[in-house]
Write a protein that holds these residues in place. Structure first.
Motif, mmCIF file in Angstrom:
data_model
loop_
_atom_site.group_PDB
_atom_site.id
_atom_site.type_symbol
_atom_site.label_atom_id
_atom_site.label_comp_id
_atom_site.label_asym_id
_atom_site.label_seq_id
_atom_site.Cartn_x
_atom_site.Cartn_y
_atom_site.Cartn_z
ATOM 1 N N GLY A 21 0.816 -1.211 0.000
ATOM 2 C CA GLY A 21 0.000 0.000 0.000
ATOM 3 C C GLY A 21 0.847 1.255 0.000
ATOM 4 O O GLY A 21 0.490 2.266 -0.629
ATOM 5 N N TRP A 22 1.988 1.180 0.685
ATOM 6 C CA TRP A 22 2.890 2.329 0.758
ATOM 7 C C TRP A 22 3.410 2.690 -0.636
ATOM 8 O O TRP A 22 3.280 3.830 -1.086
ATOM 9 N N THR A 33 2.351 1.778 -3.535
ATOM 10 C CA THR A 33 1.267 2.130 -4.461
ATOM 11 C C THR A 33 0.836 3.575 -4.257
ATOM 12 O O THR A 33 0.607 4.316 -5.225
ATOM 13 N N SER A 34 0.743 3.994 -3.007
ATOM 14 C CA SER A 34 0.366 5.376 -2.712
ATOM 15 C C SER A 34 1.418 6.358 -3.209
ATOM 16 O O SER A 34 1.094 7.411 -3.773
ATOM 17 N N THR A 46 1.238 6.591 -6.961
ATOM 18 C CA THR A 46 0.092 7.415 -7.356
ATOM 19 C C THR A 46 0.375 8.889 -7.139
ATOM 20 O O THR A 46 0.023 9.743 -7.967
ATOM 21 N N ALA A 47 1.033 9.203 -6.016
ATOM 22 C CA ALA A 47 1.367 10.598 -5.718
ATOM 23 C C ALA A 47 2.344 11.159 -6.747
ATOM 24 O O ALA A 47 2.187 12.292 -7.215
#
Length: 662
Positions: free
Chosen positions: A213-214, A216-217, A220-221
């Motif tokens: 999740g880290w 991926t975030s 995305t950022a």
């Protein structure tokens, strides 16, 4: 670049477990596959993407238990990559820098690669963590061909986030790590790189599964930041281009958003409207004396051309403008509009050339059945932008109906009238089509727009169309078909959009028979024919019109109102009115002027009306002429040509042509 098709919504590739037995099963399955080429049946839990990449890794000839040996770009090669990826690298370094302190004393390393697996940037602790096993440097090429299956090569190959345990890595030296990676996209959805987070010598009892999740975030950022930066750069470039373009135009341009706030305004617009920056901090709607037209254009998404607008910035300034809405990507509703303000020379010229169209159907006087039917038909036609041909004798009010039709459909657009019979044949072409500078001797230095250009967004009224020179008819036909006009001496084709209302007091079939009018132009103009009845056929309308004229004349002359005597009314109803409504108006002007009392008697009327015998004779003679006219025209129509019609009527063809012309 790999094209992404909504990959940000795709399911991640995950093979993660805290169970040491699972790690051993994956390790053994991979080794069996390397040795035999087949995956053991107990390993069917391994995602097929991983199995496919193991197969490719074997075909590449990678020695799984050897040392990682990847190519390194030369300085010149990496400089080229840096130049091409400058914005991406700068943004990636900002994000990497934010995690330097967090990862410094851990066994986690973070790095960014491009779409080819080239390492663009990494955290500072990478050298400390990997110095015994391998060298990981910026410029190293970690792609599938050299390192086989890893988290970031899976992310690049399938455009999906990935989390894998160590044995999934093809190289044995990487089997004690756990890795997470995610693709990074540009604004077009193309994969331009990856971010990867690797935990060396992972302790399965402290496995951090949230790292997927880290990354991926963070990916995305970075993607979002990259899109915004490129959009901002593009907007600045577009704004510079817009400023450079509009700086050299004589017209004023300003763009507004859907709430009326000014997005951009060139110097000419500021000058023409006397607007400074301090005057447009609020909505542009607030300084318009009437913002209805602009709001209607935004609401409907429909362009409005040649509209009169006014702004009040301490003084009221009126100008003509084109309002052109623009749309967002979804094109569902207008997100703003560009307003073109016509330069002053055009404004002055346009005002001179614009005819006044102030007649509406409500102002047309007439209660006889023929006029009531005509008005209702004209209203229906007026609602659609089709060409109309008005037929009728001189003085019946053809221009009155032309104005009413125009106002019923597009009251705010220009109404441009030109009388084809009153302009010399050698000037009508320049009047209609305009000309460029130096087109002919005597031409204005800056050139001139023609009436057709001024009619853009409105109505062009061609009165006495039957007298248009034959050589101009094909040019007008082409303009009507293509909706484009070329000025005399020019090469540029200018788009125009207008409605044509033509009028004639001569039988067009006679013109067609004599080959004095093109048939194709006639049918282009006469989509609908409206025949206006002569005054003598309108009965009591004569008195209604007479009373209205008397009232207006008295008001204009500032004299007490007059009325018609019964004897005067009788004479008006019996008279033939060869000049129709125009003659009636002149007669009432004469009567009001000479009347000695507030009642108009027969002696106050012009002599041609009071000579009743002449009027009655004229009526009978006119009836005979009308009968002859109808017989001739019907015969020509039925026979199909003038020769056969002349034979049928028992007259020569020359006599037939003469009568048709009369």
């Amino acid at each position: 670049m790999r094209k992404n098709t909504k990959t940000q919504l795709c399911k991640p590739i995950v093979l993660s477990s805290c169970d040491p037995l699972v790690w051993d099963q994956v390790r053994q399955a991979k080794q069996i596959m390397i040795e035999t080429g087949y995956l053991p049946s107990y390993a069917d839990f391994i995602p097929e993407e991983i199995v496919f990449m193991w197969e490719r890794s074997i075909r590449y000839g990678i020695v799984w238990d050897g040392q990682v040996n990847v190519p390194h770009l030369t300085e010149a090669q990496f400089d080229a990559v840096r130049e091409r990826k400058k914005l991406f690298i700068d943004i990636a370094k900002e994000f990497i820098g934010e995690f330097q302190g967090i990862l410094e004393d851990t066994e986690f390393t973070m790095s960014i690669t491009d779409e080819n697996g080239v390492i663009l940037t990494k955290t500072n602790n990478s050298d400390r963590i990997w110095h015994n096993e391998m060298s990981i440097d910026v410029g190293d090429v970690w792609n599938e061909q050299y390192v086989g299956c890893t988290a970031h090569t899976l992310a690049l190959a399938y455009n999906r986030p990935v989390q894998i345990i160590g044995p999934v890595n093809f190289f044995k030296v990487l089997e004690n790590n756990i890795s997470s990676a995610a693709p990074i996209f540009n604004e077009y959805g193309d994969t331009i790189g990856t971010i990867r987070l690797v935990q060396k010598n992972a302790d399965v009892s402290r496995l951090m599964t949230h790292t997927l999740g880290w990354v991926t975030s963070v990916a995305t950022a970075i993607s979002g930041h990259l899109k915004l930066s490129r959009r901002d750069k593009r907007l600045k470039l577009m704004n510079s281009t817009l400023n450079a373009t509009f700086a050299h135009t004589e017209d004023g341009y300003l763009s507004i958003d859907e709430s009326g706030y000014v997005i951009h305004m060139n110097k000419e617009a500021s000058k023409l409207l006397n607007l400074g920056n301090e005057k447009i901090k609020s909505s542009f709607f607030n300084i318009l004396t009437d913002s209805t037209l602009v709001k209607d254009s935004l609401k409907s998404g429909r362009a409005m051309l040649n509209q009169y607008l006014s702004v009040d910035t301490g003084e009221v300034i009126t100008f003509t403008a084109d309002i052109e809405p623009f749309f967002g990507e979804r094109k569902k509703h207008a997100q703003g509009a560009v307003i073109r303000i016509k330069r002053k020379s055009d404004l002055i010229k346009a005002k001179k050339d614009f005819s006044t169209a102030n007649i509406t159907f409500n102002r047309i006087i007439g209660k006889c059945s023929a006029m009531e039917t005509l008005k209702e038909t004209a209203k229906l036609i007026a609602k659609k932008p089709i060409n109309v041909l008005l037929l009728g004798e001189s003085g019946t009010g053809k221009e009155v109906f032309a104005q009413a039709i125009h106002n019923h459909y597009n009251q705010t657009g220009p109404f441009i009238a030109i009388n084809c019979a009153s302009i010399p044949a050698n000037l009508i072409e320049s009047e209609l089509f305009g000309y460029e500078a130096g087109a002919f001797t005597g031409a204005e230095k800056q050139g001139r727009k023609g009436k057709i250009e001024y009619a853009d967004g409105g109505t062009l009224f061609l009165d006495e169309i039957g007298d248009m020179p034959m050589e101009l008819q094909p040019v007008l036909l082409r303009v009507l078909e293509e909706k484009r006009v070329t000025r005399i001496g020019g090469y540029k084709s200018i788009p125009v959009d207008f409605r044509v209302i033509a009028a004639t007091n001569k039988p067009m079939c006679g013109k067609l028979a004599e080959n004095n009018f093109r048939q194709d132009l006639y049918f282009r103009l006469s989509v609908v024919n409206l025949e206006i009845p002569p005054l003598r056929q309108r009965g009591e309308d004569i008195l209604l019109l007479a009373d209205n004229f008397i009232k207006n004349i008295c008001s204009n002359f500032n004299i007490p109102a007059c009325t018609l005597s019964a004897e005067a009314e009788k004479l008006l109803l019996e008279f033939n009115w060869p000049g129709n409504v125009r003659q009636l108006q002149n007669a009432m002007t004469y009567a009001v002027t000479v009347a000695s009392s507030r009642t108009i008697y027969p002696c106050d009327l012009p002599k041609d009306i009071t000579e009743n015998d002449v009027a009655v004779s004229a009526t009978k003679l006119d009836d005979i002429k009308n009968i002859e006219k109808q017989v001739i025209l019907r015969t020509i129509k039925d026979m199909g040509n003038a020769t056969d019609a002349a034979k049928y009527l028992g007259i020569s063809r020359a006599t037939l042509y003469r009568k048709v012309k009369e």
